[in-house]
Motif scaffolding. Structure first.
Motif, PDB file in Angstrom:
ATOM      1  N   GLN A  91      -0.398   9.282  -9.089  1.00 54.07           N
ATOM      2  CA  GLN A  91       0.119  10.232  -8.095  1.00 54.07           C
ATOM      3  C   GLN A  91      -1.033  10.863  -7.303  1.00 54.07           C
ATOM      4  O   GLN A  91      -0.958  11.000  -6.091  1.00 54.07           O
ATOM      5  CB  GLN A  91       0.972  11.316  -8.777  1.00 54.07           C
ATOM      6  N   LYS A  94      -2.406   8.333  -4.874  1.00 50.88           N
ATOM      7  CA  LYS A  94      -1.468   8.149  -3.767  1.00 50.88           C
ATOM      8  C   LYS A  94      -1.631   9.278  -2.746  1.00 50.88           C
ATOM      9  O   LYS A  94      -1.674   9.037  -1.535  1.00 50.88           O
ATOM     10  CB  LYS A  94      -0.035   8.119  -4.297  1.00 50.88           C
ATOM     11  N   GLU A  95      -1.734  10.517  -3.238  1.00 51.48           N
ATOM     12  CA  GLU A  95      -1.924  11.664  -2.344  1.00 51.48           C
ATOM     13  C   GLU A  95      -3.251  11.574  -1.599  1.00 51.48           C
ATOM     14  O   GLU A  95      -3.321  11.878  -0.407  1.00 51.48           O
ATOM     15  CB  GLU A  95      -1.838  12.964  -3.142  1.00 51.48           C
TER      16      GLU A  95
END
Length: 173
Positions: A91, A94-95
Motif C-alpha cells: 500500500q 502504491k501511494e
C-alpha cells in the motif's frame, strides 16, 4: 570512580579476541523482534536446519562457544504476520507511485523513474529491507541433554556427533 564505571561499560560492548581455537571465529547474531539487536560471542557453527510449514518458516542454528556451551539461534516467521506486513508495504509503495505519477507530466517520466530506482530487490519491494523479519531468539545451554528438546532430531544427532567426537582424527594406517 566514574572512570571505572565508563571502563566497565565499554568492556561489555567490546569482544576481546586473543588467539582463537581452531575453527572458532567471532559470531554476531540478530535477536529480538525483527532482529533489531545483536549479540556476539566466539564460537563455531555445528549444525543448522530450515523447515517450512503451513504456519510459517523456522531456521535453527546451533553453535559451540569458546567455553563449550551450546548456543541455539532460531529465526521464526509466521505467515500471517508476513502477509500483514507485505500488504502494508505494498500500500505504501502504491501511494508513492501515485505521488510520483502525479508529479510528472506526460513528457517527463523522471519522477516515476526515480521511484522505480528505489527498488533494489524483491525484499525491499515487500517492505522487508535489511532489517529482517520475524522473531530471532538465542538460547544458551550447558549440555547435550538440555539441547535435545530444543532442536529437531537431525540437528541434535549432528551436534552430538561433533561434540562427542574429535573434529579431525589422524589415522595411523
Amino acid at each position: 570512580m566514574d572512570f571505572d564505571k565508563e571502563q566497565q561499560t565499554t568492556a561489555t560492548n567490546e569482544l576481546v579476541i586473543d588467539s582463537l581455537p581452531e575453527g572458532m571465529q567471532e559470531i554476531t547474531l540478530r535477536v529480538g523482534p525483527g532482529g533489531g539487536r545483536t549479540q556476539r560471542f566466539v564460537g563455531r557453527l555445528l549444525s543448522q536446519a530450515h523447515r517450512v510449514t503451513t504456519e510459517g518458516s523456522e531456521t535453527i542454528r546451533v553453535y559451540q562457544s569458546r567455553k563449550g556451551k551450546l548456543v541455539v539461534h532460531s529465526h521464526i516467521i509466521d505467515w500471517n504476520d508476513f502477509a500483514t506486513a507485505t500488504k502494508h508495504a505494498a500500500q505504501e509503495k502504491k501511494e508513492e507511485f501515485i505521488t510520483a505519477k502525479n508529479n510528472s507530466d506526460s513528457s517527463d517520466y523522471s519522477p516515476i523513474m526515480n521511484w522505480a530506482k528505489g527498488f533494489k530487490n524483491w525484499r525491499e519491494m515487500l517492505g522487508l529491507d535489511e532489517d529482517g523479519y520475524g522473531d530471532f531468539t538465542l538460547d544458551i545451554v550447558d549440555s547435550l541433554g538440555e539441547l535435545r528438546d530444543r532442536v529437531p532430531a537431525k540437528v541434535y544427532r549432528i551436534v552430538a556427533d561433533v561434540v562427542e567426537n574429535p573434529s579431525t582424527q589422524v589415522l595411523d594406517i
